[in-house]
Design a protein around this motif. Structure first.
Motif, mmCIF file in Angstrom:
data_model
loop_
_atom_site.group_PDB
_atom_site.id
_atom_site.type_symbol
_atom_site.label_atom_id
_atom_site.label_comp_id
_atom_site.label_asym_id
_atom_site.label_seq_id
_atom_site.Cartn_x
_atom_site.Cartn_y
_atom_site.Cartn_z
ATOM 1 N N VAL A 150 45.214 83.794 43.327
ATOM 2 C CA VAL A 150 46.474 83.145 43.690
ATOM 3 C C VAL A 150 46.152 81.915 44.527
ATOM 4 N N THR A 209 47.514 78.480 46.741
ATOM 5 C CA THR A 209 48.576 77.823 47.497
ATOM 6 C C THR A 209 48.005 76.527 48.040
ATOM 7 N N LEU A 255 50.129 83.799 51.513
ATOM 8 C CA LEU A 255 49.510 84.762 50.588
ATOM 9 C C LEU A 255 49.316 86.163 51.174
ATOM 10 N N VAL A 311 49.427 89.075 48.649
ATOM 11 C CA VAL A 311 48.366 89.228 47.657
ATOM 12 C C VAL A 311 47.373 90.295 48.119
ATOM 13 N N LYS A 356 42.015 84.629 46.875
ATOM 14 C CA LYS A 356 43.052 83.773 47.457
ATOM 15 C C LYS A 356 42.431 82.414 47.775
ATOM 16 N N SER A 382 43.223 78.285 48.989
ATOM 17 C CA SER A 382 44.122 77.232 49.480
ATOM 18 C C SER A 382 43.529 75.876 49.120
ATOM 19 N N ILE A 440 42.126 84.908 53.570
ATOM 20 C CA ILE A 440 41.970 83.951 52.466
ATOM 21 C C ILE A 440 40.501 83.563 52.323
#
Length: 385
Positions: free
Chosen positions: A121, A123, A141, A144, A150, A152, A177
């Protein structure tokens, strides 16, 4: 498949073009993705837990701007109709460019379950990590699972300091993350202060594409034949308008202005020789491309000026001493690209600033180095997906 958490739906020119750049980058890398759609649905207890958020100063400031715009539409029917035209232009762009959408996850529990459909995922960018949005646990996140990667991409806190009462929760989501990159130098410093991690400061996604590549994504179209200053102001500072009006007369230029963007600004009714409302993000880019000069208080207004090698001056939208200041993104942009002289100094010096040569060879040299760092980070973050 990759899930993408970005504000592709928000009617902001820079934000929507940034979202478009992000998904285009994913497509160019051959990555399958979908934009995650989340519809908040709180129980009574959940609503009560959200109450402290209403006292967040940054959120209150954003709500104030929304209120002023809503009030402006109520008091001025002509503006309400014009704003509807602008929203229709945004809506058309959204439908054309953002077609890969997830099912709608209604409620946080369903969002958490839905995250299991993704291998990673993503972002990033805009100001999605603003303290105002922390309690939603969406863009950070937190929904998640630990087992899912994860990432960014050029994330932004939008502020110089995290409020003391959010430090613990901010540290918590940062530590979850695996791949973090920030858009602002100050953002990378905050991550280091809270977690001890050294994370790179990389380019906003719109910088991934140069002028020629943007011309392929959004074809060039000339909007006006006469020379003009493109005035793109999100703030309401009357002195900025007057400075542009004065220098336009001295330069023999018209002014093309976009009025009442984040809020209704009374003085905007008299500002600009042309003030179109039927402006999609694509037309916005063409208005900027066709300008002889650009005056803006917008981060992305400055970024697209740089990409297209335009003479520009960037004004401070926020007072430097304001707790709500989001000027750090402009600070990073100008410092990292050797463009500190593009910061607005005074009305008296605006003519000199606008007409001064910009060494875009040096700027492009800095950009090339930052772009290489950005692509290297993305290569590592997406490796194996």
């Amino acid at each position: 498949m990759i899930g993408v958490c970005i504000k592709y739906f928000h009617e902001n020119y820079g934000g929507m073009l940034q979202a478009y750049a992000t998904i285009t980058m994913l497509e160019n890398r051959g990555l399958d993705y979908e934009l995650i759609r989340y519809e908040k649905h709180y129980s009574l207890l959940g609503k009560l837990k959200q109450l402290p958020r209403l006292f967040n100063g940054i959120l209150l400031n954003d709500k104030k701007e929304f209120f002023l715009k809503k009030q402006g539409k109520r008091k001025h029917p002509e503006f309400r109709n014009n704003d509807m035209i602008r929203m229709q232009a945004f809506d058309k762009f959204k439908k054309e460019k953002f077609a890969k959408l997830s099912p709608v996850f209604r409620g946080y529990d369903n969002l958490c379950k839905g995250a299991n459909r993704y291998s990673a995922v993503v972002t990033g960018s805009d100001q999605l990590w603003s303290p105002a949005g922390l309690p939603t646990n969406f863009y950070n996140l937190m929904f998640v699972p630990d087992s899912i990667r994860k990432i960014s991409i050029a994330s932004s806190f939008g502020v110089k300091n995290i409020p003391w009462y959010q430090i613990s929760r901010t540290r918590e989501f940062l530590n979850r993350i695996e791949f973090i990159s920030m858009r602002e130098n100050r953002g990378s410093e905050i991550v280091k202060e809270l977690t001890g991690r050294d994370v790179p400061t990389i380019l906003d996604p719109v910088f991934i594409f140069d002028e020629n590549e943007w011309a392929k994504l959004i074809p060039k179209k000339r909007e006006f034949d006469e020379p003009y200053i493109f005035a793109y102001f999100l703030g309401a500072n009357p002195d900025h308008r007057e400075a542009v009006r004065s220098v336009a007369k001295r330069l023999g230029c018209k002014i093309v202005a976009l009025r009442h963007l984040d809020q209704y600004v009374e003085i905007d009714e008299q500002f600009g020789d042309y003030a179109p409302y039927d402006v999609s993000p694509a037309r916005f880019l063409n208005l900027l491309r066709g300008a002889k000069y650009i005056c803006t208080d917008s981060f992305h207004g400055s970024v697209f000026s740089i990409i297209h090698h335009k003479p520009f001056v960037v004004f401070n939208r926020y007072d430097e001493q304001s707790k709500h200041s989001k000027n750090s993104r402009i600070d990073t942009l100008c410092v990292n690209l050797t463009l500190k002289d593009r910061r607005f100094v005074s009305s008296e010096k605006l003519l000199q600033q606008l007409t001064a040569d910009i060494d875009y060879k040096e700027v492009d040299k800095q950009l090339a180095s930052l772009k290489a760092m950005t692509n290297n980070y993305l290569d590592i973050a997406f490796n194996g997906l």
